[in-house]
Scaffold this motif. Structure first.
Motif, mmCIF file in Angstrom:
data_model
loop_
_atom_site.group_PDB
_atom_site.id
_atom_site.type_symbol
_atom_site.label_atom_id
_atom_site.label_comp_id
_atom_site.label_asym_id
_atom_site.label_seq_id
_atom_site.Cartn_x
_atom_site.Cartn_y
_atom_site.Cartn_z
ATOM 1 N N THR A 59 40.106 38.033 65.869
ATOM 2 C CA THR A 59 38.970 38.317 64.996
ATOM 3 C C THR A 59 39.436 38.843 63.641
ATOM 4 O OG1 THR A 59 37.612 38.833 66.927
ATOM 5 C CG2 THR A 59 36.826 39.607 64.795
ATOM 6 N N LEU A 60 40.398 39.775 63.663
ATOM 7 C CA LEU A 60 40.941 40.304 62.406
ATOM 8 C C LEU A 60 41.573 39.207 61.564
ATOM 9 C CD1 LEU A 60 42.570 43.631 63.693
ATOM 10 C CD2 LEU A 60 40.596 43.429 62.162
ATOM 11 N N LEU A 61 42.316 38.317 62.205
ATOM 12 C CA LEU A 61 42.971 37.229 61.480
ATOM 13 C C LEU A 61 41.950 36.285 60.860
ATOM 14 C CD1 LEU A 61 45.535 35.659 60.710
ATOM 15 C CD2 LEU A 61 45.396 34.503 62.936
ATOM 16 N N ILE A 62 40.933 35.904 61.636
ATOM 17 C CA ILE A 62 39.941 34.940 61.148
ATOM 18 C C ILE A 62 39.147 35.524 59.982
ATOM 19 C CG2 ILE A 62 37.832 33.717 61.762
ATOM 20 C CD1 ILE A 62 38.984 33.488 64.596
ATOM 21 N N VAL A 63 38.639 36.749 60.157
ATOM 22 C CA VAL A 63 37.844 37.371 59.093
ATOM 23 C C VAL A 63 38.705 37.617 57.862
ATOM 24 C CG1 VAL A 63 36.469 39.384 58.465
ATOM 25 C CG2 VAL A 63 36.231 38.385 60.739
ATOM 26 N N GLY A 64 39.961 38.020 58.064
ATOM 27 C CA GLY A 64 40.852 38.240 56.921
ATOM 28 C C GLY A 64 41.125 36.971 56.144
ATOM 29 N N VAL A 65 41.422 35.882 56.850
ATOM 30 C CA VAL A 65 41.672 34.608 56.173
ATOM 31 C C VAL A 65 40.424 34.126 55.448
ATOM 32 C CG1 VAL A 65 42.208 32.171 56.552
ATOM 33 C CG2 VAL A 65 43.529 33.938 57.728
ATOM 34 N N PHE A 66 39.269 34.285 56.085
ATOM 35 C CA PHE A 66 38.020 33.865 55.442
ATOM 36 C C PHE A 66 37.767 34.661 54.168
ATOM 37 C CE2 PHE A 66 33.494 34.345 54.687
ATOM 38 C CZ PHE A 66 33.078 33.033 54.636
ATOM 39 N N LEU A 67 37.952 35.975 54.229
ATOM 40 C CA LEU A 67 37.736 36.805 53.041
ATOM 41 C C LEU A 67 38.720 36.457 51.931
ATOM 42 C CD1 LEU A 67 37.003 40.333 54.558
ATOM 43 C CD2 LEU A 67 35.412 38.804 53.382
ATOM 44 N N LEU A 68 39.966 36.201 52.307
ATOM 45 C CA LEU A 68 40.968 35.826 51.305
ATOM 46 C C LEU A 68 40.590 34.521 50.623
ATOM 47 C CD1 LEU A 68 43.696 36.337 49.949
ATOM 48 C CD2 LEU A 68 44.780 35.102 51.848
ATOM 49 N N GLY A 69 40.185 33.539 51.424
ATOM 50 C CA GLY A 69 39.760 32.267 50.836
ATOM 51 C C GLY A 69 38.535 32.424 49.963
ATOM 52 N N PHE A 70 37.594 33.266 50.390
ATOM 53 C CA PHE A 70 36.391 33.494 49.598
ATOM 54 C C PHE A 70 36.727 34.154 48.265
ATOM 55 C CE2 PHE A 70 32.893 36.351 48.390
ATOM 56 C CZ PHE A 70 31.874 35.428 48.226
ATOM 57 N N VAL A 71 37.575 35.189 48.305
ATOM 58 C CA VAL A 71 37.947 35.897 47.078
ATOM 59 C C VAL A 71 38.682 34.968 46.120
ATOM 60 C CG1 VAL A 71 39.394 37.745 46.153
ATOM 61 C CG2 VAL A 71 37.978 38.171 48.159
ATOM 62 N N LEU A 72 39.608 34.161 46.644
ATOM 63 C CA LEU A 72 40.330 33.223 45.783
ATOM 64 C C LEU A 72 39.386 32.200 45.163
ATOM 65 C CD1 LEU A 72 43.599 32.576 47.847
ATOM 66 C CD2 LEU A 72 43.337 33.934 45.764
ATOM 67 N N SER A 73 38.425 31.717 45.951
ATOM 68 C CA SER A 73 37.462 30.752 45.417
ATOM 69 C C SER A 73 36.640 31.369 44.299
ATOM 70 C CB SER A 73 36.540 30.258 46.544
ATOM 71 O OG SER A 73 37.290 29.620 47.553
ATOM 72 N N VAL A 74 36.218 32.625 44.508
ATOM 73 C CA VAL A 74 35.430 33.299 43.479
ATOM 74 C C VAL A 74 36.252 33.499 42.208
ATOM 75 C CG1 VAL A 74 34.293 35.471 42.883
ATOM 76 C CG2 VAL A 74 33.884 34.418 45.112
ATOM 77 N N ILE A 75 37.502 33.917 42.369
ATOM 78 C CA ILE A 75 38.354 34.177 41.214
ATOM 79 C C ILE A 75 38.644 32.888 40.434
ATOM 80 C CG2 ILE A 75 40.661 34.913 40.502
ATOM 81 C CD1 ILE A 75 40.599 36.937 42.770
ATOM 82 N N LEU A 76 38.899 31.798 41.164
ATOM 83 C CA LEU A 76 39.306 30.564 40.508
ATOM 84 C C LEU A 76 38.134 29.731 39.997
ATOM 85 C CD1 LEU A 76 42.180 29.465 42.943
ATOM 86 C CD2 LEU A 76 42.405 30.568 40.712
ATOM 87 N N LEU A 77 37.048 29.675 40.766
ATOM 88 C CA LEU A 77 35.972 28.741 40.448
ATOM 89 C C LEU A 77 34.753 29.400 39.820
ATOM 90 C CD1 LEU A 77 36.001 26.421 43.599
ATOM 91 C CD2 LEU A 77 36.961 25.964 41.340
ATOM 92 N N ALA A 78 34.453 30.635 40.212
ATOM 93 C CA ALA A 78 33.213 31.262 39.744
ATOM 94 C C ALA A 78 33.122 31.348 38.217
ATOM 95 C CB ALA A 78 33.063 32.649 40.371
ATOM 96 N N PRO A 79 34.167 31.790 37.505
ATOM 97 C CA PRO A 79 34.029 31.854 36.036
ATOM 98 C C PRO A 79 33.758 30.489 35.405
ATOM 99 C CG PRO A 79 35.917 33.138 36.781
ATOM 100 C CD PRO A 79 35.452 32.343 37.949
ATOM 101 N N LEU A 80 34.445 29.458 35.893
ATOM 102 C CA LEU A 80 34.259 28.128 35.319
ATOM 103 C C LEU A 80 32.861 27.586 35.614
ATOM 104 C CD1 LEU A 80 35.518 25.799 33.781
ATOM 105 C CD2 LEU A 80 36.482 24.950 35.936
ATOM 106 N N LEU A 81 32.418 27.737 36.885
ATOM 107 C CA LEU A 81 31.089 27.255 37.243
ATOM 108 C C LEU A 81 30.003 28.028 36.501
ATOM 109 C CD1 LEU A 81 31.456 26.718 41.111
ATOM 110 C CD2 LEU A 81 31.180 24.955 39.354
ATOM 111 N N THR A 82 30.196 29.330 36.344
ATOM 112 C CA THR A 82 29.197 30.136 35.633
ATOM 113 C C THR A 82 29.094 29.726 34.165
ATOM 114 O OG1 THR A 82 29.635 32.001 37.122
ATOM 115 C CG2 THR A 82 28.521 32.480 35.037
ATOM 116 N N SER A 83 30.233 29.511 33.534
ATOM 117 C CA SER A 83 30.213 29.098 32.127
ATOM 118 C C SER A 83 29.559 27.731 31.971
ATOM 119 C CB SER A 83 31.636 29.077 31.568
ATOM 120 O OG SER A 83 32.440 28.123 32.261
#
Length: 360
Positions: A59-83
């Protein structure tokens, strides 16, 4: 308990559930999202357990990997999509005026051979349609933005949802066992069979369609970027993600991308056709490869029923309703088919009375 009392009990239970859902709809989102995330990731946890990993580490591994992927997606894609979203909203009036000029200019005679004397009326109707469509789009985007910031606490969604998902994912098997022990002994087998049908319908559609949406979002975004369409990343991503609603995402993306392409590329119609080809290939990819292999044909959710459920629950309960629409639609479909089977086997339908206890 008589049949009448059973029906009354379940109707009252359903009414109480709907009332609670309606009253608490403003604060349920992180909890419903956490529950949906735990349900979505439970098969991964089961597979890690079969490989020898304990439930807590899995459970710790799955939730951790999911959060990491979510944070990376937000950092990489959110600014571009928002603009791109801000630029798109600001540029909609200019695109509408350009489309109006394209459709109504007296100097453009490219439709005259096909429409003849009807051309002025058709141009006027198309102009009004484009104007109304642009107003509706702007109102929808502004309502989504203002409503989202007013009703949804981003902090609670980011903080509470992973916590809820972690605890539910960790205790999933125990919760299912506890619920199973509460089932009435007389009807336990029937309820278990219905629950298995519901789970197959929900899992088959939600997990499969999520994969389809992610693949289509990546394909549409990449295809439109390669064509050189303005806002290609935004339009392609939204078209793929909204493909969760059958036909709606692809159709909305096609119309938006085609309108932008006409304004951007006309009279170089080759690029307009290239944009149309991206969506045509996407539909072939979805209909003949992705959907049959990832979703399947036997999930029991008709597209019309699914669209009705999504729009109805979304209208009544907001974003929480959208998350609950598919499970409730699948459960309703399973129960309806079960009731229909019982009806077709009943004496009321066959006209043949059931044999009595003394019949041989």
């Amino acid at each position: 308990m008589t049949l009448q009392k059973q029906v009354t009990f379940w109707l009252v239970t359903l009414a109480v559930f709907i009332l609670i859902l309606w009253l608490l709809r403003g604060m349920l989102l992180p909890f419903v999202a956490g529950m949906a995330l735990a349900y979505f990731l439970d098969p991964v946890a089961d597979r890690l357990e079969r490989l020898g990993l304990g439930r807590l580490p899995a459970t710790l591994l799955i939730v951790g990997v999911f959060l990491l992927g979510f944070v990376l997606s937000v950092i990489l894609l959110a600014p571009l999509l928002t603009s791109q979203l801000i630029a798109f909203i600001q540029g909609v009036p200019d695109y509408v005026m350009s489309l109006q000029n394209l459709l109504t200019s007296e100097n453009r005679q490219w439709l005259t051979p096909m429409l003849g004397n009807w051309l002025p009326d058709v141009q006027k109707s198309l102009s009004e349609l484009v104007t109304q469509g642009a107003r509706w789009l702007l109102a929808s985007l502004q309502g989504l933005w203002s409503g989202g910031t007013a009703l949804i606490s981003v902090v609670s969604l980011i903080v509470v949802t992973p916590i809820v998902a972690f605890y539910l994912l960790y205790d999933w098997e125990r919760m299912i066992s506890a619920i199973d022990s509460w089932l009435p002994l007389k009807h336990r087998d029937t309820i278990r069979e219905l629950a298995r049908e519901m789970n197959m319908a929900i899992a088959g559609f939600v997990r499969g369609q999520a994969g389809v949406c992610l693949i289509l979002a990546s394909y549409y975004a990449l295809g439109l970027i390669l064509v050189g369409l303005n806002f290609g990343l935004l339009i392609g991503s939204m078209a793929g993600l909204f493909s969760f609603i059958p036909y709606v995402g692809s159709l909305a993306g096609f119309l938006t991308a085609t309108g932008v392409a006409f304004v951007q590329f006309w009279p170089d119609w080759h690029w307009v056709l290239a944009v149309m080809a991206v969506f045509a290939i996407g539909q072939i990819l979805e209909g003949y490869i992705l959907a049959p292999n990832l979703v399947g044909h036997s999930v029991g959710l008709h597209p019309v029923w699914l669209m009705f459920a999504l729009f109805a629950f979304g209208y009544l309960f907001g974003f929480v309703g959208l998350l609950l629409a598919v499970p409730l639609a699948a459960a309703t479909g399973v129960l309806t088919r079960f009731a229909l089977r019982r009806y077709l086997a009943s004496p009321f339908y066959t006209g043949v009375p059931r044999p009595g206890p003394d019949a041989e």
